[in-house]
Each structure stands twice: as structure tokens, then as C-alpha cells.
Design a protein around this motif. Structure first.
Motif, PDB file in Angstrom:
ATOM      1  N   VAL A  37       0.822  -1.217   0.000  1.00  0.00           N
ATOM      2  CA  VAL A  37       0.000   0.000   0.000  1.00  0.00           C
ATOM      3  C   VAL A  37       0.857   1.267   0.000  1.00  0.00           C
ATOM      4  CG1 VAL A  37      -1.909  -1.171   1.141  1.00  0.00           C
ATOM      5  CG2 VAL A  37      -0.223   0.051   2.528  1.00  0.00           C
ATOM      6  N   HIS A  38       2.183   1.095  -0.120  1.00  0.00           N
ATOM      7  CA  HIS A  38       3.124   2.215  -0.192  1.00  0.00           C
ATOM      8  C   HIS A  38       3.073   3.097   1.060  1.00  0.00           C
ATOM      9  CE1 HIS A  38       3.706   1.030  -4.321  1.00  0.00           C
ATOM     10  NE2 HIS A  38       2.403   1.196  -4.580  1.00  0.00           N
ATOM     11  N   ALA A  39       2.873   2.466   2.216  1.00  0.00           N
ATOM     12  CA  ALA A  39       2.942   3.193   3.489  1.00  0.00           C
ATOM     13  C   ALA A  39       4.397   3.373   3.878  1.00  0.00           C
ATOM     14  CB  ALA A  39       2.193   2.433   4.576  1.00  0.00           C
ATOM     15  N   HIS A  40       4.702   4.372   4.690  1.00  0.00           N
ATOM     16  CA  HIS A  40       6.111   4.606   5.026  1.00  0.00           C
ATOM     17  C   HIS A  40       6.432   4.280   6.475  1.00  0.00           C
ATOM     18  CE1 HIS A  40       4.834   8.373   6.868  1.00  0.00           C
ATOM     19  NE2 HIS A  40       6.058   8.631   7.237  1.00  0.00           N
ATOM     20  N   SER A  41       5.429   3.963   7.295  1.00  0.00           N
ATOM     21  CA  SER A  41       5.715   3.476   8.647  1.00  0.00           C
ATOM     22  C   SER A  41       4.522   2.671   9.126  1.00  0.00           C
ATOM     23  CB  SER A  41       6.000   4.626   9.614  1.00  0.00           C
ATOM     24  OG  SER A  41       4.814   5.332   9.948  1.00  0.00           O
ATOM     25  N   GLY A  42       4.741   1.898  10.178  1.00  0.00           N
ATOM     26  CA  GLY A  42       3.656   1.091  10.719  1.00  0.00           C
ATOM     27  C   GLY A  42       4.117   0.341  11.947  1.00  0.00           C
ATOM     28  N   ALA A  43       3.168  -0.329  12.598  1.00  0.00           N
ATOM     29  CA  ALA A  43       3.479  -1.105  13.797  1.00  0.00           C
ATOM     30  C   ALA A  43       2.436  -2.190  13.981  1.00  0.00           C
ATOM     31  CB  ALA A  43       3.535  -0.211  15.034  1.00  0.00           C
ATOM     32  N   VAL A  44       2.859  -3.269  14.627  1.00  0.00           N
ATOM     33  CA  VAL A  44       1.966  -4.360  15.007  1.00  0.00           C
ATOM     34  C   VAL A  44       1.841  -4.362  16.526  1.00  0.00           C
ATOM     35  CG1 VAL A  44       1.551  -6.844  14.973  1.00  0.00           C
ATOM     36  CG2 VAL A  44       2.663  -5.741  13.018  1.00  0.00           C
ATOM     37  N   TYR A  45       0.604  -4.393  17.008  1.00  0.00           N
ATOM     38  CA  TYR A  45       0.313  -4.507  18.440  1.00  0.00           C
ATOM     39  C   TYR A  45      -0.286  -5.883  18.705  1.00  0.00           C
ATOM     40  CZ  TYR A  45       0.763   0.556  19.264  1.00  0.00           C
ATOM     41  OH  TYR A  45       1.216   1.844  19.383  1.00  0.00           O
ATOM     42  N   LEU A  46       0.071  -6.475  19.842  1.00  0.00           N
ATOM     43  CA  LEU A  46      -0.542  -7.728  20.270  1.00  0.00           C
ATOM     44  C   LEU A  46      -1.227  -7.530  21.611  1.00  0.00           C
ATOM     45  CD1 LEU A  46       2.269 -10.299  19.382  1.00  0.00           C
ATOM     46  CD2 LEU A  46       0.262  -9.684  18.030  1.00  0.00           C
ATOM     47  N   MET A  47      -2.300  -8.275  21.838  1.00  0.00           N
ATOM     48  CA  MET A  47      -2.991  -8.221  23.117  1.00  0.00           C
ATOM     49  C   MET A  47      -2.105  -8.822  24.200  1.00  0.00           C
ATOM     50  SD  MET A  47      -5.968  -6.774  22.897  1.00  0.00           S
ATOM     51  CE  MET A  47      -6.691  -7.351  24.430  1.00  0.00           C
ATOM     52  N   ALA A  48      -2.030  -8.139  25.342  1.00  0.00           N
ATOM     53  CA  ALA A  48      -1.273  -8.665  26.475  1.00  0.00           C
ATOM     54  C   ALA A  48      -2.032  -9.846  27.074  1.00  0.00           C
ATOM     55  CB  ALA A  48      -1.075  -7.578  27.526  1.00  0.00           C
ATOM     56  N   PRO A  49      -1.307 -10.848  27.582  1.00  0.00           N
ATOM     57  CA  PRO A  49      -1.989 -12.003  28.188  1.00  0.00           C
ATOM     58  C   PRO A  49      -2.830 -11.587  29.392  1.00  0.00           C
ATOM     59  CG  PRO A  49       0.357 -12.443  27.821  1.00  0.00           C
ATOM     60  CD  PRO A  49       0.144 -10.977  27.593  1.00  0.00           C
ATOM     61  N   ASP A  50      -4.088 -11.975  29.383  1.00  0.00           N
ATOM     62  CA  ASP A  50      -4.989 -11.784  30.536  1.00  0.00           C
ATOM     63  C   ASP A  50      -5.205 -10.328  30.906  1.00  0.00           C
ATOM     64  OD1 ASP A  50      -5.099 -14.588  30.769  1.00  0.00           O
ATOM     65  OD2 ASP A  50      -3.245 -14.583  31.942  1.00  0.00           O
ATOM     66  N   GLN A  51      -4.954  -9.393  29.987  1.00  0.00           N
ATOM     67  CA  GLN A  51      -5.184  -7.983  30.277  1.00  0.00           C
ATOM     68  C   GLN A  51      -5.788  -7.310  29.044  1.00  0.00           C
ATOM     69  OE1 GLN A  51      -2.123  -5.597  32.440  1.00  0.00           O
ATOM     70  NE2 GLN A  51      -0.846  -7.388  32.139  1.00  0.00           N
ATOM     71  N   VAL A  53      -5.065  -4.922  27.270  1.00  0.00           N
ATOM     72  CA  VAL A  53      -3.987  -3.988  26.954  1.00  0.00           C
ATOM     73  C   VAL A  53      -3.341  -4.407  25.637  1.00  0.00           C
ATOM     74  CG1 VAL A  53      -1.704  -3.145  27.675  1.00  0.00           C
ATOM     75  CG2 VAL A  53      -3.522  -3.412  29.367  1.00  0.00           C
ATOM     76  N   LEU A  54      -3.056  -3.427  24.781  1.00  0.00           N
ATOM     77  CA  LEU A  54      -2.315  -3.665  23.544  1.00  0.00           C
ATOM     78  C   LEU A  54      -0.864  -3.273  23.750  1.00  0.00           C
ATOM     79  CD1 LEU A  54      -4.858  -2.184  20.977  1.00  0.00           C
ATOM     80  CD2 LEU A  54      -4.174  -4.575  21.098  1.00  0.00           C
ATOM     81  N   GLU A  55       0.055  -4.147  23.330  1.00  0.00           N
ATOM     82  CA  GLU A  55       1.480  -3.875  23.459  1.00  0.00           C
ATOM     83  C   GLU A  55       2.119  -3.861  22.075  1.00  0.00           C
ATOM     84  OE1 GLU A  55       2.531  -5.820  27.776  1.00  0.00           O
ATOM     85  OE2 GLU A  55       2.478  -7.164  26.055  1.00  0.00           O
ATOM     86  N   MET A  56       2.942  -2.850  21.809  1.00  0.00           N
ATOM     87  CA  MET A  56       3.616  -2.779  20.515  1.00  0.00           C
ATOM     88  C   MET A  56       4.651  -3.893  20.427  1.00  0.00           C
ATOM     89  SD  MET A  56       5.780   0.335  18.768  1.00  0.00           S
ATOM     90  CE  MET A  56       4.400   1.470  18.743  1.00  0.00           C
ATOM     91  N   ALA A  57       4.509  -4.739  19.401  1.00  0.00           N
ATOM     92  CA  ALA A  57       5.434  -5.860  19.230  1.00  0.00           C
ATOM     93  C   ALA A  57       6.564  -5.523  18.272  1.00  0.00           C
ATOM     94  CB  ALA A  57       4.671  -7.086  18.724  1.00  0.00           C
ATOM     95  N   VAL A  58       6.271  -4.784  17.206  1.00  0.00           N
ATOM     96  CA  VAL A  58       7.311  -4.416  16.251  1.00  0.00           C
ATOM     97  C   VAL A  58       6.865  -3.149  15.534  1.00  0.00           C
ATOM     98  CG1 VAL A  58       6.336  -5.827  14.394  1.00  0.00           C
ATOM     99  CG2 VAL A  58       8.774  -5.271  14.359  1.00  0.00           C
ATOM    100  N   MET A  59       7.834  -2.290  15.203  1.00  0.00           N
ATOM    101  CA  MET A  59       7.546  -1.065  14.453  1.00  0.00           C
ATOM    102  C   MET A  59       8.482  -0.992  13.260  1.00  0.00           C
ATOM    103  SD  MET A  59       7.032   2.831  15.808  1.00  0.00           S
ATOM    104  CE  MET A  59       6.461   4.103  14.656  1.00  0.00           C
ATOM    105  N   ALA A  60       8.012  -0.366  12.205  1.00  0.00           N
ATOM    106  CA  ALA A  60       8.805  -0.270  10.980  1.00  0.00           C
ATOM    107  C   ALA A  60       8.721   1.137  10.415  1.00  0.00           C
ATOM    108  CB  ALA A  60       8.303  -1.273   9.940  1.00  0.00           C
TER     109      ALA A  60
END
Length: 718
Positions: A37-51, A53-60
Motif C-alpha cells: 500500500v506504499h505506506a512509510h511506517s507502521g506497527a503491530v500490536y498484540l494483546m497482552a496475556p490476561d489484560q 492492553v495492547l502492546e507494541m510488538a514491532v515497528m517499521a
């Protein structure tokens, strides 16, 4: 990283695959999305166990520092990735204006032109996280069908892979953020050929190459001379770290603006003692090229250089503080503050539970708490004397923070806590000090023993100052809110009298704007052999309107008690409003009920017409003759109309808040009310009143109610 084959189910996967570590799944999925999609940055968030809460797993594409305030966020936080995960839909923010309108807290921290899409990573049964990608500000204001379809499909595929990994008990391993290639030492290696490097070195202006972290990869001799720093001291360092007079968040902000928006930006800076330099930043997805030239002194700029030995706050810290401060300004009541701390601050510092304490009459008050499985563990402290030797009371009395790194440390200093275990292992007791006095204590609890280094203690104490300001405002708001409701309840009838031949039910619902108090009222009064009913609306939603409403209601009761006819009651009340000298007006509908003879006599002053439901279920609008609003014309007259009221007939008196709202046609709304009344009018009156109010609230779900609602139902019985 997880090693899961797309072609095998969890039942077919060999045992070795259950522990195999494969390719970096998240990084590759994110890189593929951005490239398509020709984006220039982004990040993946994963749900924290049993909470939640979203935690950033990787950013680009950009340093993680750009998203520092949102590395760990509550699922209810008002930011795009949380909305996407919570609502299971793609969230599109088409530019700087849209960001400011829909996500003002992000716009405060990143006030740059860029577009953003956030997409849930979810299967039918489970939300695994979310992804965001960004484009430069030149992206069209709408997301294309191709971009939408590709992002959604890619996130769906990622969700399936994460679900398979979870079935195999293979948690995602940490992955490295994806940025540009590391710095390459040497001029020739950086710029390509030796001849190109020689050409650049001969240019009369300065050229500097920065990577995405702001580190210098190349600098020519002219730039080193202009900056007055040797080339050797610049290479490999961040420009604002190696050049003391550039160590100002304002200049670093321009670097961030260029990278995030991918637009050329510029600024001027004063090189001590009096030389102004111009910096022009040319961004790409791999870094920045900076052109430096001399600039004439800009006399109107009254900026002083930072102290040589000073250490200005980094922009990341400023970003976090700006984000939290912006969020706290949105909190209205005390529970809003508690929820915001739970959603925003607790996840950011790794806390799993919190309590906000206050005091009243020298006793501890539990203002709110989150994260405790057993609420009694916290609420048992409510009402405790402040003299009790407990950490919460001491911090509240003294205003001095307390940090306990382990349960043993807490119980050694406060043995009484042995009897009140809460299941946590470390605590930070933060005094909430506003206007120089403690207004409360915020207790952050940690599931594991937690060291509190000096820097972290300083940050937590600073955050407590922001919470304190919000809490003080919220306490004042809640006090005013209680006062307003107490006044409203005192002015409206607590119950309606039981009268022969009549059943009645009344309801009042305040507006959602202002102080939840207004001038709408109703009343039912016993009189000689008959009954009188009144409903009215004094303009305004404040204490003045409520006070005038009380005077009008009292006047109507008094004029009724002395036996005045309906038209006289209205004329007398009108003159009273004028004599009081108020600038407010009132609408009113007054009726004298004679159920024994099956009739009602009505007089109207600018009020919406009542509805009459006949015993056969038909409904009609009683378009009565009437006079102007009360409080306008001392000579006004208010003619009366007699209406037949057979047993089983139902009168519906209401204020305009029940049928009027922005964008709604009054006649259509009145017709809709008539249809609802025809269908449900045989219900018991209390059920019918609740139903009419509930349907109106549901009809406007999500909208602010700009006006109060008063409703009075009167049924003639045989």
C-alpha cells in the motif's frame, strides 16, 4: 517469531514444529503490508496475556520513540489501534485535520500532516491485536478500495497464523524493529563514489545526512565549519546531541515533522554568540538530508540558547506528558479520572491495579479502584481515620511519596497490612498535590516485586502532579453536580398525590450538557372536588432556571389553592414573572380536571400541545388556543379550551425535549410519539412513562441531549 506452516493444521503439525522458531512473522507481515500500500511506517500490536492492553510488538519505518506514549495502551484508550481492536473494524484518519477532530490527544503530540489506517488482527473468536500504517500528508483524503482490501486481508491472514501459533503454544518471540540500514562508515561508502564525495565536499554550503534515528552518517567540511564541531565528533551521533545549541526540542520536532509527513521542513537556529543558521530538511523513507546555510539575524525571534550545562527534556518525555495532560483534560468526574489513570498511566508504567484515595472529615475515602478481583480488599479502608498507621493515610497526610519494592518491605514498615493482603507484590503511593495541598493519593500496585530507580520515581511523582490537577477539578465538578441534583429534587415533587378518578405518573430527565439541571417541571395538585395539573419549561439549564422554575411552580400551586380559574392562574403567573424582573421566559400548560363529569379545562402559554388517547386507542393532538410565553407581555390573555375526558382516556403532557432535537422535524416527531402512544397506551402508567423516555433515549443513542425532558401522564378511571 513463530514457525507455523500455512498448510498444516495444529493437529497435523509435527512435534518439532511446536518448539520451532521460524521466520519473524510479525515483521514480514508488516513489511509486506507497507510495501503493497506504499505506506512509510507502521506497527503491530498484540494483546497482552490476561489484560485488556495492547502492546507494541514491532515497528517499521520510523524509530519507536515516535510512538513512545502509545507503546502500551489500554483497549479502551481513545486512539486508532485501540478503537480498531475493540470495534473490530478498520479505522481511517485521513490527515492532520481529521486527527485533530477525532483523536485530539494524538494530534497534540504529533501535529504533523500524515494519514493513518488502523486494522484489527482478529479471527471470529479472538482479537489478537491490531496494526497501524501511516502515509505522508500527500496521501489522498480517502483510503482506496485496494488499500482497504489489502490491509484487511493481510491482517486476517496474520490473525489466522497467530491463532495457529497459540494452539501450538508457541508465543510470538520479540522481533527487531525494521528501520533503514545501519550507518556505513566512510564518505565513499555513504555517498557511492569517491568523486561524488569530492564534489559534495567542495560545495559552499553544509550538507549532513541523518538516518531515521537522527544520527549523522555523512557531513561535509562546510557543515562542520558552520556547526563549529569537528567531523569526527559528529559522525555516528545525533545532531542535536553533538551540537549543544541545537539541543532544543523545537529543533528535534522539525526532524520528526519531516520524517512523519515526508514533507520538506526548515528552521533557523542561533549559533552563539550571534550567527543565525538556516537548516532545510529533505526527508525520505531512509532518513534525512540537511542543507545548512548562513541566515541573516532574525531580530524578531527572541529565543535564547539553552544553558551550556543544561539538560533539556527530550521530546519523547514531552510527548508522553503532552499525551497524558491532554487525556486528563477530558476527565470530568472523579470516576473519569480513575478510569483514565487505569487505561493510560497504569499500563504505561506496568502497574496491574490502582486505587485513588481522598479524605473527608479526617477519614480516608476510597474514590475509585481498578484491577482488584475482590473489591472488598480495597473498600474496607473507606472511612478509616487518617490517624491510622497505614501507608495510604500517611502519604495523604504528609504529601510525601512512598515506594515499596516488595511485600516484605511493606509489611516490615506497616505490620497492620499483614491482615489485609491484596495479592500484589510492590506498590507506589503517590501524593496528589494541587495548589500546594494534598487532595488524594494514587496507589499503583504491581504483580511482581518491582524496583523503583530514582528516574522512575521522579517520573511517577511528576505524573501524580498531572493526576492531582484533574482530580481537584473532578472533585469540584462532582460536588457541584450533587448540589445541582439536590436542588432539582427539592424543586420537583417527590411523588404525585393519589386523587379520586385519576391515575398519574411523571418523569424528569436532565439534559446531558451543562450541570444536569434545568427549568422543566410538572405538578399535580388537589383542589376543591377536582384536581389541577401543570407542566412547564423555563428556558435555560442552570441554577437560575431551576430557581425560577421553583417560583413558577409555587405560584401555580398558590393561585390554584385560592380557587382561581385556569385562565386567571396563567395571567397571575405571567404577571409574577414580569414583577420578578427575570430575563427568562417560560412555557406552560395548565389544566383543571373534573373526572366526575368527564371533562378537563386547559389553558396554554406557548407550550407544545398535549396528546389525548381515547379509550378506543385513537390518538389526537389537542391543538389548543393559547397565549404567548409567560414573562413577555403583562397584558397577555390565555383563553381556555374544554376537552371531554371519558373513563379510560389518557392525557400526555410533555416538554419539547421529548420531541425536539437538531435535524428532526417537530411534526414528524409528534406523529411518531402519537404512534407509540397508540400502540402502548394500555400499559400501566409507570411502565408507559419509562417506555416513552427509554425509546426517546434509544432514538438519540450516541447524541448529546440538548434539552431537559418532563413528562406527565394522566389517565381518567371509572
Amino acid at each position: 517469531m513463530v514457525g507455523v506452516s500455512d498448510g498444516q493444521s495444529s493437529a497435523q503439525a509435527p512435534a518439532a514444529a511446536r518448539t520451532q522458531v521460524g521466520r519473524p512473522l510479525l515483521s514480514l507481515a508488516l513489511a509486506s503490508m507497507m510495501d503493497e500500500v506504499h505506506a512509510h511506517s507502521g506497527a503491530v500490536y498484540l494483546m497482552a496475556p490476561d489484560q485488556p492492553v495492547l502492546e507494541m510488538a514491532v515497528m517499521a519505518g520510523l524509530p519507536r520513540a515516535f510512538a513512545a506514549p502509545w507503546e502500551r495502551v489500554g483497549l479502551s484508550a481513545p486512539i486508532p489501534v485501540a478503537d480498531a481492536a475493540r470495534e473490530r473494524r478498520l479505522i481511517w484518519v485521513g490527515g492532520e485535520e481529521a486527527m485533530a477532530r477525532h483523536y485530539p490527544r494524538i494530534a497534540v503530540v504529533l501535529p504533523y500532516p500524515f494519514a493513518l489506517a488502523a486494522v484489527p488482527v482478529a479471527t471470529e473468536s479472538t482479537v489478537h491485536g491490531a496494526v497501524f500504517v501511516t502515509w505522508p500528508g500527500a496521501h489522498p483524503p480517502e483510503l482506496s478500495d485496494h488499500e482497504r482490501e489489502h490491509l484487511t486481508a493481510a491482517c486476517d491472514r496474520l490473525a489466522v497464523r497467530l491463532e495457529r501459533a497459540a494452539e501450538l503454544s508457541i508465543p510470538p518471540h520479540p522481533e527487531t524493529d525494521m528501520l533503514a540500514s545501519p550507518l556505513v562508515g566512510g564518505i565513499a561508502g555513504t555517498l557511492g563514489t569517491v568523486e561524488a564525495a569530492r564534489m559534495v565536499s567542495r560545495l559552499p554550503y553544509g550538507l549532513v545526512s541523518l538516518d531515521l534515528h537522527g544520527r549523522v552518517g555523512f557531513v561535509n567540511a562546510a557543515a562542520a565549519e558552520l556547526l563549529n564541531v569537528p567531523v569526527s565528533r559528529l559522525l555516528g551521533t545525533q545532531l542535536w546531541a553533538s551540537v549543544p545549541w541545537l539541543n532544543d526540542p523545537v529543533y528535534e520536532d522539525r526532524y520528526r515533522a519531516a520524517l512523519l509527513s515526508q514533507h520538506t521542513t526548515s528552521f533557523v537556529a542561533l549559533r552563539p554568540p550571534g550567527e543565525w543558521l538556516s537548516f532545510r530538511l529533505y526527508p525520505s523513507t531512509t532518513g534525512l538530508s540537511v542543507r545548512i546555510t548562513r541566515s541573516r539575524a532574525v531580530s524578531e525571534m527572541n529565543r535564547s540558547a539553552p544553558p551550556p550545562d543544561g539538560t533539556p527534556s527530550r521530546l519523547v518525555t514531552m510527548s508522553q506528558v503532552l499525551d497524558l495532560a491532554s487525556a486528563l483534560t477530558e476527565a470530568v468526574g472523579v470516576q473519569d479520572v480513575v478510569q483514565l489513570v487505569a487505561d493510560e498511566i497504569a499500563p504505561a508504567v506496568g502497574s496491574q491495579a490502582l486505587v485513588v484515595l481522598g479524605s473527608q472529615a479526617n477519614r480516608l475515602r476510597v474514590l475509585g479502584h481498578r484491577g482488584y478481583r475482590d473489591a472488598h480488599v480495597v473498600e474496607q479502608f473507606d472511612g478509616m481515620p487518617l490517624s491510622e498507621p497505614m501507608p495510604g493515610t500517611k502519604v495523604l497526610r504528609t504529601g510525601v511519596p512512598a515506594f515499596f519494592e516488595s511485600r516484605e518491605q511493606l509489611e516490615r514498615l506497616y505490620p497492620a497490612r499483614l491482615a489485609t493482603p491484596d495479592g500484589f507484590a510492590a506498590w507506589a503511593y503517590l501524593p496528589l498535590i494541587a495548589q500546594g495541598r494534598p487532595v488524594g493519593t494514587c496507589v499503583l500496585s504491581f504483580a511482581e516485586p518491582h524496583p523503583f530507580p530514582t528516574e522512575e520515581r521522579a517520573v511517577l511523582t511528576s505524573l501524580a502532579g498531572l493526576i492531582a490537577q484533574a482530580l481537584e477539578r473532578a472533585l469540584l465538578y462532582d460536588a457541584k453536580h450533587r448540589l445541582a441534583h439536590g436542588l432539582q429534587e427539592a424543586l420537583l415533587p417527590h411523588s404525585l398525590p393519589s386523587l379520586p378518578g385519576i391515575e398519574a405518573a411523571g418523569r424528569y430527565v436532565p439534559a446531558t450538557q451543562g450541570m444536569d439541571i434545568g427549568g422543566d417541571f410538572y405538578d399535580l395538585v388537589r383542589t376543591q372536588g377536582m384536581a389541577a395539573a401543570v407542566i412547564g419549561d423555563v428556558q435555560g439549564h442552570n441554577v437560575t432556571a431551576a430557581g425560577l422554575m421553583g417560583q413558577v411552580r409555587t405560584a401555580v400551586r398558590a393561585y390554584t389553592a385560592v380557587g382561581q380559574a385556569p385562565e386567571e392562574v396563567m395571567r397571575s403567573t405571567n404577571r409574577l414573572l414580569l414583577d420578578l424582573g427575570s430575563d427568562l421566559f417560560a412555557s406552560c400548560l395548565y389544566l383543571r380536571l373534573d373526572p366526575a363529569h368527564g371533562r378537563a379545562v386547559m389553558s396554554r402559554a406557548g407550550h407544545p400541545p398535549p396528546l389525548l388517547r381515547r379509550p378506543d386507542g385513537r390518538v389526537r393532538v389537542l391543538d389548543l388556543a393559547g397565549g404567548p410565553l409567560l414573562g413577555i407581555d403583562a397584558s397577555a390573555v390565555y383563553p381556555t379550551t374544554e376537552v371531554a375526558l371519558a373513563p379510560g382516556s389518557l392525557l400526555v403532557l410533555y416538554t419539547d425535549g421529548l420531541v425536539e432535537s437538531p435535524g428532526t422535524d417537530f411534526e414528524e416527531a409528534l406523529a411518531d410519539l402519537g404512534r407509540r402512544l397508540a400502540d402502548a397506551g394500555d400499559q400501566p402508567l409507570d411502565e408507559l412513562a419509562d417506555s416513552l423516555i427509554h425509546q426517546e433515549r434509544h432514538h438519540r443513542d450516541g447524541e448529546e441531549r440538548l434539552d431537559d425532558i418532563a413528562l406527565l401522564l394522566i389517565r381518567a378511571v371509572g
